[in-house]
Each structure stands twice: as C-alpha cells, then as structure tokens.
Design a protein around this motif. Sequence first.
Motif, PDB file in Angstrom:
ATOM      1  N   PHE A 239      39.359  -3.447  16.961  1.00  0.00           N
ATOM      2  CA  PHE A 239      38.875  -4.294  15.878  1.00  0.00           C
ATOM      3  C   PHE A 239      39.882  -4.377  14.734  1.00  0.00           C
ATOM      4  O   PHE A 239      40.108  -5.451  14.163  1.00  0.00           O
ATOM      5  CB  PHE A 239      37.529  -3.774  15.366  1.00  0.00           C
ATOM      6  N   LEU A 240      40.507  -3.257  14.394  1.00  0.00           N
ATOM      7  CA  LEU A 240      41.474  -3.261  13.297  1.00  0.00           C
ATOM      8  C   LEU A 240      42.685  -4.138  13.626  1.00  0.00           C
ATOM      9  O   LEU A 240      43.082  -5.003  12.837  1.00  0.00           O
ATOM     10  CB  LEU A 240      41.938  -1.835  13.001  1.00  0.00           C
ATOM     11  N   ILE A 241      43.285  -3.916  14.803  1.00  0.00           N
ATOM     12  CA  ILE A 241      44.523  -4.605  15.151  1.00  0.00           C
ATOM     13  C   ILE A 241      44.272  -6.069  15.504  1.00  0.00           C
ATOM     14  O   ILE A 241      45.028  -6.962  15.076  1.00  0.00           O
ATOM     15  CB  ILE A 241      45.225  -3.884  16.309  1.00  0.00           C
ATOM     16  N   ALA A 242      43.209  -6.340  16.258  1.00  0.00           N
ATOM     17  CA  ALA A 242      42.901  -7.735  16.592  1.00  0.00           C
ATOM     18  C   ALA A 242      42.564  -8.529  15.336  1.00  0.00           C
ATOM     19  O   ALA A 242      42.916  -9.717  15.226  1.00  0.00           O
ATOM     20  CB  ALA A 242      41.746  -7.788  17.594  1.00  0.00           C
ATOM     21  N   GLY A 243      41.901  -7.890  14.367  1.00  0.00           N
ATOM     22  CA  GLY A 243      41.611  -8.568  13.111  1.00  0.00           C
ATOM     23  C   GLY A 243      42.860  -8.845  12.296  1.00  0.00           C
ATOM     24  O   GLY A 243      42.928  -9.818  11.532  1.00  0.00           O
ATOM     25  N   TRP A 244      43.877  -7.997  12.464  1.00  0.00           N
ATOM     26  CA  TRP A 244      45.146  -8.168  11.744  1.00  0.00           C
ATOM     27  C   TRP A 244      46.038  -9.203  12.419  1.00  0.00           C
ATOM     28  O   TRP A 244      46.573 -10.108  11.766  1.00  0.00           O
ATOM     29  CB  TRP A 244      45.845  -6.810  11.680  1.00  0.00           C
ATOM     30  N   THR A 245      46.180  -9.110  13.725  1.00  0.00           N
ATOM     31  CA  THR A 245      47.144  -9.945  14.448  1.00  0.00           C
ATOM     32  C   THR A 245      46.529 -11.164  15.115  1.00  0.00           C
ATOM     33  O   THR A 245      47.232 -12.122  15.430  1.00  0.00           O
ATOM     34  CB  THR A 245      47.845  -9.115  15.532  1.00  0.00           C
ATOM     35  N   GLY A 246      45.214 -11.108  15.382  1.00  0.00           N
ATOM     36  CA  GLY A 246      44.581 -12.190  16.112  1.00  0.00           C
ATOM     37  C   GLY A 246      44.932 -12.213  17.580  1.00  0.00           C
ATOM     38  O   GLY A 246      44.724 -13.218  18.258  1.00  0.00           O
ATOM     39  N   SER A 247      45.449 -11.095  18.098  1.00  0.00           N
ATOM     40  CA  SER A 247      45.901 -11.049  19.495  1.00  0.00           C
ATOM     41  C   SER A 247      45.508  -9.725  20.133  1.00  0.00           C
ATOM     42  O   SER A 247      45.738  -8.655  19.553  1.00  0.00           O
ATOM     43  CB  SER A 247      47.419 -11.219  19.552  1.00  0.00           C
TER      44      SER A 247
ATOM     45  N   ALA B  50      48.165  -2.747   8.312  1.00  0.00           N
ATOM     46  CA  ALA B  50      47.255  -3.823   8.708  1.00  0.00           C
ATOM     47  C   ALA B  50      46.676  -4.562   7.503  1.00  0.00           C
ATOM     48  O   ALA B  50      46.391  -5.766   7.578  1.00  0.00           O
ATOM     49  CB  ALA B  50      46.122  -3.262   9.565  1.00  0.00           C
ATOM     50  N   GLU B  51      46.534  -3.852   6.399  1.00  0.00           N
ATOM     51  CA  GLU B  51      45.914  -4.453   5.219  1.00  0.00           C
ATOM     52  C   GLU B  51      46.920  -5.130   4.287  1.00  0.00           C
ATOM     53  O   GLU B  51      46.530  -5.940   3.444  1.00  0.00           O
ATOM     54  CB  GLU B  51      45.149  -3.376   4.437  1.00  0.00           C
TER      55      GLU B  51
ATOM     56  N   SER C 230      50.578 -10.862   9.642  1.00  0.00           N
ATOM     57  CA  SER C 230      50.361 -10.558  11.053  1.00  0.00           C
ATOM     58  C   SER C 230      51.642 -10.640  11.873  1.00  0.00           C
ATOM     59  O   SER C 230      51.785  -9.943  12.879  1.00  0.00           O
ATOM     60  CB  SER C 230      49.325 -11.518  11.637  1.00  0.00           C
ATOM     61  N   GLY C 231      52.609 -11.472  11.450  1.00  0.00           N
ATOM     62  CA  GLY C 231      53.833 -11.613  12.214  1.00  0.00           C
ATOM     63  C   GLY C 231      54.693 -10.367  12.238  1.00  0.00           C
ATOM     64  O   GLY C 231      55.597 -10.248  13.087  1.00  0.00           O
ATOM     65  N   LEU C 232      54.437  -9.418  11.346  1.00  0.00           N
ATOM     66  CA  LEU C 232      55.232  -8.185  11.279  1.00  0.00           C
ATOM     67  C   LEU C 232      54.574  -7.020  12.009  1.00  0.00           C
ATOM     68  O   LEU C 232      54.992  -5.878  11.852  1.00  0.00           O
ATOM     69  CB  LEU C 232      55.478  -7.804   9.820  1.00  0.00           C
ATOM     70  N   TRP C 233      53.582  -7.304  12.833  1.00  0.00           N
ATOM     71  CA  TRP C 233      52.860  -6.214  13.487  1.00  0.00           C
ATOM     72  C   TRP C 233      53.747  -5.328  14.374  1.00  0.00           C
ATOM     73  O   TRP C 233      53.418  -4.142  14.559  1.00  0.00           O
ATOM     74  CB  TRP C 233      51.689  -6.759  14.308  1.00  0.00           C
ATOM     75  N   PRO C 234      54.881  -5.819  14.965  1.00  0.00           N
ATOM     76  CA  PRO C 234      55.700  -4.906  15.786  1.00  0.00           C
ATOM     77  C   PRO C 234      56.191  -3.672  15.038  1.00  0.00           C
ATOM     78  O   PRO C 234      56.527  -2.663  15.678  1.00  0.00           O
ATOM     79  CB  PRO C 234      56.864  -5.793  16.230  1.00  0.00           C
ATOM     80  N   ILE C 235      56.242  -3.738  13.696  1.00  0.00           N
ATOM     81  CA  ILE C 235      56.641  -2.553  12.928  1.00  0.00           C
ATOM     82  C   ILE C 235      55.704  -1.389  13.225  1.00  0.00           C
ATOM     83  O   ILE C 235      56.107  -0.216  13.212  1.00  0.00           O
ATOM     84  CB  ILE C 235      56.642  -2.869  11.423  1.00  0.00           C
ATOM     85  N   ALA C 236      54.452  -1.706  13.513  1.00  0.00           N
ATOM     86  CA  ALA C 236      53.441  -0.666  13.729  1.00  0.00           C
ATOM     87  C   ALA C 236      53.629   0.083  15.034  1.00  0.00           C
ATOM     88  O   ALA C 236      52.978   1.116  15.245  1.00  0.00           O
ATOM     89  CB  ALA C 236      52.043  -1.280  13.679  1.00  0.00           C
ATOM     90  N   VAL C 237      54.505  -0.400  15.922  1.00  0.00           N
ATOM     91  CA  VAL C 237      54.729   0.309  17.185  1.00  0.00           C
ATOM     92  C   VAL C 237      55.236   1.720  16.923  1.00  0.00           C
ATOM     93  O   VAL C 237      54.780   2.703  17.536  1.00  0.00           O
ATOM     94  CB  VAL C 237      55.724  -0.469  18.078  1.00  0.00           C
ATOM     95  N   LEU C 238      56.172   1.870  16.002  1.00  0.00           N
ATOM     96  CA  LEU C 238      56.701   3.189  15.663  1.00  0.00           C
ATOM     97  C   LEU C 238      55.614   4.077  15.058  1.00  0.00           C
ATOM     98  O   LEU C 238      55.577   5.279  15.308  1.00  0.00           O
ATOM     99  CB  LEU C 238      57.878   3.065  14.696  1.00  0.00           C
TER     100      LEU C 238
END
Length: 420
Positions: free
Chosen positions: A37-45, A98-99, A103-111
């Motif tokens: 819910f957190l990530i899908a709400g942030w990225t839409g994917s 996330a907050e 949303s386009g910068l979500w790959p940063i969260a991989v680390l």
Amino acid sequence: MFSSLRALSGVPRLRTLLSLSLLARIHMSALPVALSFLIAGWTGSYASVGLLSGAMAVGQAVAGPVRGRVADRNSATNVLFMTGAGYAVGLALLIVLAETLPSGLWPIAVLVTFFTGLTLPPISQVSRAVWPRLVEDGQRDALYTLDSTGYEIVAMAGPLLATAVVTLSGGVAAVIVCAVLAASGAAFFGLVLRRAGLDRVEPRSGGASADAADRRSLLRDGTFLRAVLVPFFLMAALFSVNLSLVAWGRSHGEATTAGVLIALFSLGSAIGGLIIVARGRKQSSAVGIAALVVGLAVLALLLPPFSKHIMLWAVVLVVIATGTTVAPSLGASTSRVGELAPPERRAEAFGWLATATTSGVALMLPLTGWLLDAEGAAASIGSGAVAALIASLLAFSLPARAVKKAEAEDDAPAETAEVG
C-alpha cells in the motif's frame, strides 16, 4: 496423546521465550501488505513494489549467516538490539522517501530496502539456536514443529493486522506499526534471553584448536549443504501455492474464495503440526515432504487448464489435507539443520537456513508468475510439486544416524516425565 505437549509446557522459560519469539515475528507477515500500500500509493506501480520487496529479500538472504555468526561469537541480545533499531530506521527512511520524493525517483529506495533487509532482526535463527539448550534430544523435533506451527498461526494474523491499520489510517501507519513491532519485539526477546542467561552460546570443549574449524564455511560439509537445500526447495514449493491460488481467484472472479483457500492451507498446517507435537513422535522430513508432493500434484489436477469445471469442495479438501504436511515438514527439516551443526555455531547454521528459504522464495516467484501467465494455475502448482519432490529426495539422501539415535533415546525408559 498430549504427553509431549505437557512435557514441553513444563520446560522452564520455554513458554515465555516461544511466545515472545512468535510475537516478535508477526511483523514479517504484516510488512508485505503494508509495503504494498505504501509503495503502490507512492509510485502507482506494482512493479516497483516487487522490485523494492525483492531488494529487501536479497538483503535478508545476504545477511542471514553473518548475523548468526556474530550472535554465536558475541551476545545474541546485542545483535537483536542493533538489528531491531537498524530495521526501524530503514523503514522510517523509506516512509520519508515515499512522502517527500516524486514518484519518478522511487529507484533511490532500492538501496534503502536492501539496507533494511540486511538489518532484519534474526529472531527465528536466534530462537532456533536456543531451543536445543532447553530440551532433551528426543523433544527437539516436537519443539521445532511447535515453533513452525506457532508461526503459521502468527503468519495468518499479520496480514489481517496490516489490512486493518491500512483501512483505518493508511499505508504509512501500517509500516510504522511494523517498525515498532519489529524493534520492540527484538528488544523484549533479547532482554528475556539475557535474563535467562541464554544470550551467549555454551562454552565449547574444543578450546583454541577449534578456531580453524570456525573459519570454514558450514556449507563445505556436504551433508549440511543438502540439509539446507531441503528447506530451499520446500519453501519454493509452498510459495507457489499462495501465488497460484491468488492468481486463479482473480482470473475467475473468486478473489475472496482464494483468500479463504490460503487461510485453510495455513489452518491445515497448524492442525498437522499440533497433531505431530501432541503425538510426540519423530517426524521424517522426507516422508512428510513426499506427502506434500502428492497433495500438490492432486491440487494441480483440480485446477485449470487440467480441470475446466472446478469442484470447489474437492479443492478445499485437498488444500486442507496438503496443508497438514507443511508444519511437520518444516519442523523436521529445521531440526535436522540444527542437529548437523556444531552447538557453538547453531545461530550461523540457522542463518544459512534463513538464506536458503529466502532464496527459494526469490527463485520460485518469478517462475510461478511466468507459468501463471503462460499456462495457468495447474502448471505453477505443478512446478511447486517438482520443487517439493527435489526437497524430498534430498531429505531421503541425508544420513539416518541422528534419527536412529533419537529413536533409541525415545525407546529407552524415561527417568522423568518432564524436562526441567
């Protein structure tokens, strides 16, 4: 029939430690729902959900043996304190990203998710390393099966808790709850371990001469390696079931039915585990997994494309019956890993077990998804049956020495009715 349960209930400190260890693991089954819910709400994917969750799983797999080795050499309580704090910080940082970030910068969260996986509190491996110190050899299988059965019950509660929090307050609140549960659970369990004098391994008799052996990987022992590969393929088989049932339910407008079937699978596992513990007999992991193979094969034949008309009552019966093999198989295979590891390296051994199970899931999920798209639920569950068959063959290949020894102890006259 319930003499084994009564004996375990009389073991000093066991009820407290087992209860705390199970509660400290509830966040593990709640977090996937909260993160979705957190990530899908942030990225839409949902693709980003899969990638970030996968990065966390890789971190868990990489760090498992390292955390165990540190716990063996130092204080398990200190390891739990540090990892619990690091895990909470990682989840908090993910919430901040996330907050605040687009949303386009979500790959940063991989680390960030990879780091969070590295710091997962090793409750499972620490507790499993402690159990043999509390009971006699003849009770180890029963205790490990009880541990697996208890986690099946806890695993059913986690998603319900996360869903309730998401419904009331959203994905951010659900992730916060998971962070608090993980950190506080690790801290409380660590404190009780320290108070019981169980946070450090027992002194070994080998002295300094054992140092060279300590530097060798446990995986260099072929028997231990095969024992660890058993849960690798076993978990791959089990995760094929959940995803296949969800996909089948969604494609046929039976999402609620799929959820009920998954719950029944877990219920069957809990029933099977309690029966084995109550009977107090040694359970062969090879035989239990072989029964799982049969159950999965029959289930595959009941689903499309093999079966055009679903007989739901038959699916329900097979799901419950197949589920009864899960907790006993997990408990017996876990016991064998602990049995084959040196006592002073058990936390490390269960770290390898954690790595194996996580890796098995990571291997199976993409394969299951591809088979679901290409062939349907029967093919994906069939792949799980193949994985379970490999696990069973590996379990049959393990030496019977430890099992025979335990059976001889079970057949000998007991000096006391309870351990303590």
